[in-house]
Design a protein around this motif. Structure first.
Motif, PDB file in Angstrom:
ATOM      1  N   SER A  19       0.854  -1.177   0.000  1.00  0.00           N
ATOM      2  CA  SER A  19       0.000   0.000   0.000  1.00  0.00           C
ATOM      3  C   SER A  19       0.887   1.223   0.000  1.00  0.00           C
ATOM      4  N   THR A  20       0.305   2.361  -0.347  1.00  0.00           N
ATOM      5  CA  THR A  20       1.095   3.594  -0.372  1.00  0.00           C
ATOM      6  C   THR A  20       1.670   3.921   1.008  1.00  0.00           C
ATOM      7  N   LEU A  23       4.584   1.612   1.685  1.00  0.00           N
ATOM      8  CA  LEU A  23       5.821   1.961   0.990  1.00  0.00           C
ATOM      9  C   LEU A  23       6.503   3.139   1.684  1.00  0.00           C
ATOM     10  N   MET A  24       5.690   4.125   2.105  1.00  0.00           N
ATOM     11  CA  MET A  24       6.249   5.297   2.781  1.00  0.00           C
ATOM     12  C   MET A  24       6.893   4.888   4.105  1.00  0.00           C
ATOM     13  N   LYS A  71      -9.001  16.239   0.365  1.00  0.00           N
ATOM     14  CA  LYS A  71      -9.072  15.292   1.475  1.00  0.00           C
ATOM     15  C   LYS A  71      -7.763  15.379   2.256  1.00  0.00           C
ATOM     16  N   LEU A 117       0.196  14.427  -3.697  1.00  0.00           N
ATOM     17  CA  LEU A 117       0.977  13.199  -3.873  1.00  0.00           C
ATOM     18  C   LEU A 117       0.618  12.518  -5.191  1.00  0.00           C
ATOM     19  N   GLY A 118       1.627  12.178  -5.957  1.00  0.00           N
ATOM     20  CA  GLY A 118       1.396  11.464  -7.203  1.00  0.00           C
ATOM     21  C   GLY A 118       1.385  12.363  -8.415  1.00  0.00           C
ATOM     22  N   PHE A 119       1.272  13.666  -8.205  1.00  0.00           N
ATOM     23  CA  PHE A 119       1.182  14.570  -9.349  1.00  0.00           C
ATOM     24  C   PHE A 119       2.384  15.506  -9.462  1.00  0.00           C
ATOM     25  N   ASN A 120       3.205  15.561  -8.409  1.00  0.00           N
ATOM     26  CA  ASN A 120       4.334  16.488  -8.468  1.00  0.00           C
ATOM     27  C   ASN A 120       5.373  15.987  -9.467  1.00  0.00           C
ATOM     28  N   PRO A 254       9.262   7.206  -6.332  1.00  0.00           N
ATOM     29  CA  PRO A 254       8.494   6.668  -7.457  1.00  0.00           C
ATOM     30  C   PRO A 254       7.750   7.744  -8.243  1.00  0.00           C
ATOM     31  N   VAL A 255       7.233   8.749  -7.530  1.00  0.00           N
ATOM     32  CA  VAL A 255       6.396   9.750  -8.199  1.00  0.00           C
ATOM     33  C   VAL A 255       7.185  10.500  -9.261  1.00  0.00           C
TER      34      VAL A 255
ATOM     35  N   CYS B 380      -2.449   7.346  -7.772  1.00  0.00           N
ATOM     36  CA  CYS B 380      -1.297   6.560  -8.219  1.00  0.00           C
ATOM     37  C   CYS B 380      -0.020   7.285  -7.842  1.00  0.00           C
ATOM     38  N   ILE B 381       0.929   6.568  -7.245  1.00  0.00           N
ATOM     39  CA  ILE B 381       2.218   7.192  -6.949  1.00  0.00           C
ATOM     40  C   ILE B 381       3.288   6.697  -7.911  1.00  0.00           C
ATOM     41  N   ARG B 382       2.850   6.113  -9.023  1.00  0.00           N
ATOM     42  CA  ARG B 382       3.755   5.652 -10.074  1.00  0.00           C
ATOM     43  C   ARG B 382       4.814   4.679  -9.566  1.00  0.00           C
ATOM     44  N   CYS B 383       4.424   3.818  -8.639  1.00  0.00           N
ATOM     45  CA  CYS B 383       5.390   2.865  -8.118  1.00  0.00           C
ATOM     46  C   CYS B 383       5.737   1.833  -9.167  1.00  0.00           C
ATOM     47  N   ALA B 430      -0.293  -0.570  -5.484  1.00  0.00           N
ATOM     48  CA  ALA B 430      -0.121  -0.133  -4.100  1.00  0.00           C
ATOM     49  C   ALA B 430      -1.199   0.865  -3.708  1.00  0.00           C
TER      50      ALA B 430
END
Lengths: 313, 450
Positions: A19-20, A23-24, A71, A117-120, A254-255, B380-383, B430
């Motif tokens: 899960s996110t 991973l963090m 959120k 998160l995910g877009f930067n 990853p991002v 999605c965090i592009r993992c 993930a």
């Protein structure tokens, strides 16, 4: 029997445990050795910077998400990771207010403004560091001696080699981390332990660190071979400066790194090449930050250019 | 003998390792579930043209009597699994397709059968004769795809390789595994009939390395067969290929990649490359059709999951409602929260227990609420887990982004049409993004464009 209340969903009906937040958390665990090393070498200064940085990143994240009517997602732990990584690349004697300003840039500008998160596009911690390096160059180049904490020495090992051609290198200190530099970048040992943990947990792809470190080694080995009086050897360039924290923790974000395997190779090798060009031939002693930011910008292009071969062709 | 631990096993690129959950039923001998008092038999149980009923309400039918058929070639007839009286023909829910017309048959319990033509040596029949027998018996691909088998056997162009699929890569399911242990020789006979029809020069039997008992059983039977017959009688060796237990190993293209190291070209079929893949269950059905003259009226189904008192492998006649079948397996230990027809990766969740079993039902999984996990989709965090696991080299995360933001014209270069819908991307994600659903949407959009 009556069979109301059956759950209906399309397949798959089972999911992996990853899960996110998981991973963090792996990244946070991997950073623990480096956190301890930084507190050992830079004492209370390191502790305060880390604490301020983590707290302000989380607070900024929650506040900005609240203001932008998003959120509130601080439970994904990504702000904590940004907070730690940001502190790790700060000089120990950084004033607290500058640190808080940096956290605002990292979370507000580099992350939430792009969509969260995910877009930067850029690594938040590194973009904030780049901002501070441009805005407060004096604060960002004031280095402390480790352990004794004598302020204002001026030079990191990379600086000494580059500007004074002082090639008398104590590799043991360099490996352990007993040199001046940013909080978390000095101890190669602690970073490598964290990196191994991430690799074993498969939280990062080995291609990026290997491509990055390998390229740095090859370039510095060759330049050292050609003119050993001016350029330090391969091992020095791997252990010194922010290379290991960059290759293990920043470039592998990853991002901001490509999703394809070939893309990751190119990304890692590109980071290594740009780092070495800056380190050897530019006016700066260190190039990890700009190298990764530059490759971050290339990430969408790399994704497009390195799509996997179509199955069956 | 095989040394499973040290041998190199074939496999494909990507895929996911799943927890197998086969232990519920893997040691359970197959048992026949008695036919219930009422059978609700969907008229079409295959992919292709729908069948027309051959009976009308009030008719008496015998076991094995053909009651639905289509004139179009891509179809397979259905047969009555019981003897009795046709009550009505009405639309009824179907576990795999949408509501389809179904024949409701009142079972008289006598199992009075039409005359079944037993054959001693069906391999001596002509190729076309055998294909006709298979078609008339209503045999379809029993791995779950339900594509009419006779179509696959009647392709223009030379077929030189036959791959028998005993991979059974979906967790929970064990019906093929049990069949290979219990009906070893029958399956082998079916395989040789297929080889006779297709005139192939290579036969591979692909089994995953988690089915040791099936591998041993099949290997023993093959060796005995070789000893007994000479090669000249058409008994070429069936080569067992042990494959790594990895999902989706049982996909046609993944089997071909693992065994022959070949990739099926985009938009092409295995038959275009001279390869036919058939499931072991289908081989058994072919055996029954050719040797015993028995049409396809029942199949082995795995009933499993934590909710059942006695999970197991059962021979179920088509048209048996789930609720009737459950009664025979001792009922529920606890209330199911989710009922899945098929495996947990590609299976279809059901609304009710009033669902008839059909040819494409490999298993039924009854999951309690404790066994379910609920997730919220996050960004999605592009993992790139999805990129790593995709068996057909797609970049699911990019396709998802393009679909999400309606950038349809970008899809051309991302080839969503190549997706085999295995769901490995959605499993591995993930951020729990339903990637395979986004790709299906992209596929629909692409299909509309053409």
């Amino acid at each position: 029997m009556k069979e109301e209340n059956l759950y209906i969903s399309p397949g798959p009906h089972i999911f992996s445990k990853e899960s996110t937040p998981g991973l963090m958390k792996d990244v946070i665990i991997a950073l623990v050795p480096a956190i301890f090393a930084s507190i050992y070498f830079f004492k209370v200064k390191a502790f305060i910077l880390l604490l301020v940085s983590i707290v302000s990143c989380v607070v900024f994240e929650a506040a900005i998400q609240f203001l932008m009517k998003r959120k509130i997602a601080i439970s994904d732990c990504s702000a904590i990771v940004t907070g730690i990584l940001f502190a790790m690349v700060m000089p120990p004697s950084l004033p607290i207010w500058v640190c808080i300003l940096g956290c605002f840039v990292a979370i507000g500008l580099a992350k939430q403004l792009f969509g969260g998160l995910g877009f930067n596009i850029f690594n938040p911690a590194l973009l904030a560091r780049a901002f501070l390096a441009a805005a407060f160059p004096t604060f960002m180049t004031r280095w402390n001696h480790p352990l004794s904490l004598d302020a204002v020495t001026g030079a990191t090992p990379l600086g000494l080699v580059k500007f004074s051609h002082n090639l008398d290198i104590n590799y043991r200190d360099l490996f352990i981390g007993n040199v001046s530099g940013s909080l978390g970048e000095t101890s190669a040992l602690a970073l490598v332990i964290g990196g191994l943990y991430l690799l074993i947990k498969k939280a990062i792809d080995w291609r990026i660190p290997l491509g990055y470190i390998g390229t740095v080694f090859i370039i510095s080995f060759l330049t050292n071979l050609i003119s050993p009086d001016i350029y330090a050897g391969g091992l020095f360039h791997i252990l010194a400066g922010g290379l290991l924290i960059g290759a293990i923790f920043m470039a592998t974000d990853p991002v901001t790194s490509p999703v394809t395997k070939t893309g990751r190779w190119v990304f890692g090798i590109g980071c290594g090449a740009v780092t070495m060009v800056i380190r050897l031939w530019s006016g700066l002693p260190e190039g990890v930050m700009y190298a990764i930011l530059l490759m971050n910008a290339l990430m969408p292009l790399l994704n497009r250019m390195t799509r996997p071969r179509r199955y069956g062709t | 003998m095989y040394n499973i631990d040290t041998m190199s096993k074939g496999t494909f690129n990507g895929g996911v390792f799943l927890s197998e959950r086969k232990e519920y039923t893997v040691d359970k001998k197959t048992k026949a579930i008695p036919a219930p008092r009422e059978i609700i038999l969907p008229l079409s149980q295959h992919i292709g043209s729908p069948n027309e009923p051959l009976v009308k309400p009030g008719d008496n039918v015998k076991l094995g009597q053909r009651i639905g058929e289509s004139k179009s070639p891509v179809s397979a007839p259905v047969h009555s699994p019981v003897s009795g009286r046709v009550k009505s023909i009405q639309d009824f829910s179907n576990p795999i397709y949408r509501k389809t017309p179904a024949v409701v048959i009142e079972n008289d319990g006598n199992d009075e059968s039409v005359e079944l033509v037993k054959r001693e040596n069906p391999e001596e029949l002509s190729k076309q004769e055998l294909i006709r027998i298979i078609r008339d018996a209503g045999v379809v691909g029993l791995g779950g795809a339900t594509f009419p088998t006779h179509i696959k056997l009647n392709v223009p162009g030379k077929i030189d390789t036959l791959i028998i699929n005993g991979a059974e890569c979906e967790p929970y399911l064990t019906c093929d595994h049990r069949l290979m242990i219990e009906k070893t020789n029958e399956i082998l006979n079916g395989i040789y009939l297929l080889a006779r029809i297709l005139e192939v020069s290579n036969i591979f039997l692909a089994i995953e390395d988690n089915k040791l008992s099936a591998i041993f059983a099949m290997e023993k039977a093959i060796r005995e067969r070789i000893k007994k017959f000479s090669r000249s009688k058409g008994h070429m060796p069936v080569q067992i290929v042990v494959l790594k237990a990895k999902y989706p190993q049982g996909g046609e293209n993944q089997l071909i990649k693992a065994i022959l190291k070949k990739e099926v070209l985009p938009g092409k079929f295995p038959t275009d490359m001279g390869i036919v893949v058939q499931n072991v269950g289908t081989c058994f059905a072919i055996y029954q059709a050719a040797y015993e003259g028995k049409p396809l009226i029942e199949r082995c189904v795995t009933f499993t999951g934590g909710c059942l008192k006695e999970p197991g492998n059962f021979i179920v006649r088509f048209g048996t409602l789930l609720k009737d079948a459950i009664e025979f397996c001792g009922g529920f230990r606890e209330r199911p929260a989710k009922i899945i027809i098929g495996g947990p990766m590609m299976g279809i969740a059901q609304y009710s227990l009033d669902i008839p079993t059909v040819k494409g039902v490999t298993g039924v999984i009854f999951l309690s609420k404790r066994e379910l996990k609920f997730f919220e989709e996050s960004t999605c965090i592009r993992c790139a887990r999805c990129v790593d696991v995709c068996p057909v080299n797609l970049v699911p995360t990019e396709i998802m982004r393009m679909v999400k933001y309606s950038r349809w014209h970008y899809l051309d270069k991302l080839h969503p049409g190549d997706c085999i819908e295995c769901g490995a991307c959605a499993y591995a994600c993930a951020s729990k993004v339903p990637l395979v659903q986004y790709i299906k949407l992209a596929k629909l959009k692409e299909a509309k464009k053409k």
